[in-house]
Design a protein around this motif. Structure first.
Motif, short mmCIF file in Angstrom:
data_model
loop_
_atom_site.label_atom_id
_atom_site.label_comp_id
_atom_site.label_asym_id
_atom_site.label_seq_id
_atom_site.Cartn_x
_atom_site.Cartn_y
_atom_site.Cartn_z
N HIS A 347 -32.42 12.49 30.56
CA HIS A 347 -32.48 12.34 29.12
C HIS A 347 -33.90 12.56 29.18
CE1 HIS A 347 -28.83 11.47 29.10
NE2 HIS A 347 -28.38 10.29 29.76
N THR A 348 -35.01 12.28 30.05
CA THR A 348 -35.83 12.51 29.52
C THR A 348 -36.57 13.67 30.01
OG1 THR A 348 -37.22 10.98 31.50
CG2 THR A 348 -36.79 9.84 29.59
N LEU A 349 -36.16 14.88 30.85
CA LEU A 349 -36.82 15.29 31.67
C LEU A 349 -37.16 16.54 30.28
CD1 LEU A 349 -37.38 17.65 33.76
CD2 LEU A 349 -35.32 18.26 34.35
N PRO A 350 -36.69 16.87 29.25
CA PRO A 350 -37.18 17.64 28.72
C PRO A 350 -38.72 17.25 28.25
CG PRO A 350 -34.39 17.41 27.93
CD PRO A 350 -35.35 16.94 29.42
N PHE A 351 -38.65 16.49 27.64
CA PHE A 351 -40.03 15.78 27.08
C PHE A 351 -41.05 15.64 27.68
CE2 PHE A 351 -43.11 12.04 26.71
CZ PHE A 351 -43.38 12.15 24.86
N TRP A 352 -40.53 15.97 29.74
CA TRP A 352 -42.28 15.82 30.02
C TRP A 352 -42.27 17.09 30.51
CZ3 TRP A 352 -44.90 11.47 30.88
CH2 TRP A 352 -44.20 10.29 30.62
N ALA A 353 -41.16 17.79 30.44
CA ALA A 353 -41.32 19.38 30.60
C ALA A 353 -42.50 19.82 29.34
CB ALA A 353 -40.04 20.26 29.99
N PHE A 354 -42.47 19.04 28.21
CA PHE A 354 -42.43 19.65 26.90
C PHE A 354 -44.38 19.18 27.35
CE2 PHE A 354 -44.43 17.08 22.62
CZ PHE A 354 -45.00 18.19 22.18
#
Length: 448
Positions: A347-354
């Protein structure tokens, strides 16, 4: 009495004036930082780093010419009497600095969402027209407001990452290469995780502009006569009728060129369908400019007048090409991306990609080039962690557009049109970067 946001903005403006160098020197310093980081974080030696830098210098030349022509064709089109009249009418609505800032922001945001090339210049052109009419206004704040609207471009219809992932067989469709899937625009641009923060940002920014606007005692105004003189097109005083002047004023030449372009576009629409890329923006602006100027010599004079603005682009874009070359050639961009992937969850991968995209964008401020660097690391991680691959891809796009507020690369056309320096707008852009980071980053955490 100053608001908290006005004080914070003034501090950022003062910081930018004191510490932000000319964009060319910024790019040179960034080159040194990239080389040092590549030496420390990768196994590349000095020779490999220098080779990557050299090859990158010239890999961006075609793009540099494209951007120069986007700027020149857009400005020349805007100087046509019909377009100039439209811009003047639009610029006549605001009666205050705040109203002017909101107008240019909203126009820029709408146009940028539709197409990034058009949106990048139109807001600044309107800002110039407003500054010719309103005297009690900070021109730097007004131009910054126009550039702020550009933040939504990668969440819009011309998003290079969204279009690449929606195009089967595209060289940049990394999702298809790894998963076999081709996410449509309904899974990227028109998904809630993208639309909600984009609308929220557009709603919040006019409020922020109200509190960011400099007080009269802090305004840096510009003489309207300076802008008026800059936009005047010199006319030839030679009234003789010769074969040369007949050709120069022949509307028939313009009509034939216009019909050639119209025939090409009609054939393409029938055979391949409607599409829009950077070359199309140049083509449409040029052909519309020709028909609206009507006389060949009028278009030539307007184009030559606009050509005085392209110096910064020609000077600085190759430097960024060298930076991109080092980032890709040494694997430094991959090291940065992988470091964030290592601490990510489903669930946090998109944020860390951002977040990693924000960092990489400082060094690789190009949509397609950015995705080519980060995508091969982000997409496999999304598959492994069972995260949403379309959202992870768009998170990269969001990170890039947010970081554009503090990366001078894309301000060059805007500053060239306005006749300003990076110090005049960077302080306001820093505040916008923080707002955009919270809005888009928060949305990715919420929807992730």
């Amino acid at each position: 009495m100053e608001t908290m946001l006005q004080r914070a903005t003034r501090v950022c403006v003062k910081y930018a004036e004191s510490y932000v160098p000319d964009p060319y020197l910024y790019a040179v310093i960034l080159t040194f930082i990239t080389a040092i980081a590549a030496e420390i974080l990768t196994k590349s030696g000095p020779i490999a780093i220098v080779n990557s830098w050299y090859h990158g210098l010239f890999s961006i030349l075609a793009f540099s010419m494209q951007m120069a022509l986007v700027l020149l064709s857009g400005m020349t089109l805007a100087s046509a009497p019909a377009i100039r009249k439209l811009l003047v009418q639009l610029a006549s609505f605001p009666e205050s600095q705040f109203g002017a800032a909101v107008l240019v922001f909203l126009v820029s945001a709408l146009c940028s969402w539709l197409n990034w090339g058009f949106g990048l210049v139109i807001g600044t052109l309107i800002a110039r027209e407003i500054a010719k009419r309103l005297k009690n206004i900070d021109f730097g704040f007004l131009v910054a407001s126009a550039y702020m609207g550009w933040m939504v471009w990668s969440s819009g219809l011309s998003s290079s990452i969204a279009l690449a992932t929606a195009t089967p067989g595209s060289a940049l469709n990394i999702i298809q290469k790894i998963t076999g899937e081709v996410p449509g625009l309904s899974q990227t641009i028109f998904a809630a995780y993208n639309l909600v923060p984009t609308v929220l940002f557009i709603v919040i920014m006019p409020i922020a502009l109200y509190f960011m606007a400099p007080k009269p005692e802090h305004m840096k105004t510009i003489d309207p006569e300076v802008l008026i003189r800059q936009d005047e097109i010199e006319k030839s005083s030679d009234s003789r009728i010769t074969f040369a002047t007949i050709l120069e004023n022949s509307w028939l030449i313009i009509v034939v060129l216009f019909l050639m372009g119209l025939a090409y576009e009609a054939n393409r629409l029938i055979t391949t369908g409607l599409s829009l890329d950077i070359n199309d923006i140049i083509f449409y602006a040029t052909w519309l400019g020709l028909i609206l100027h009507w006389r060949p010599i009028h278009y030539v004079r307007a184009f030559n007048k606009s050509a005085t603005t392209v110096g910064p682009i020609i000077l600085q874009y190759p430097i960024y090409g060298g930076i991109m070359g080092m980032m890709v050639g040494t694997g430094l961009a991959g090291v940065i991306a992988q470091s964030f992937v290592a601490i990510s969850g489903q669930h946090t991968l998109p944020f860390w990609a951002f977040l990693s995209s924000n960092i990489i964008s400082i060094f690789v401020p190009s949509g397609g080039g950015h995705w080519a660097v980060q995508g091969p690391f982000i997409v496999p991680a999304a598959v492994k962690l069972h995260a949403q691959t379309p959202m992870t891809a768009m998170a990269t796009a969001m990170g890039e557009q947010v970081a554009d507020m503090i990366q001078p690369f894309w301000t060059l056309p805007v500053l060239a049109i306005a006749g300003l320096g990076i110090k005049d707008i960077m302080g306001y852009c820093m505040i916008t970067f923080l707002i955009g980071f919270c809005v888009y980053g928060g949305a990715l955490l919420f929807f992730g």
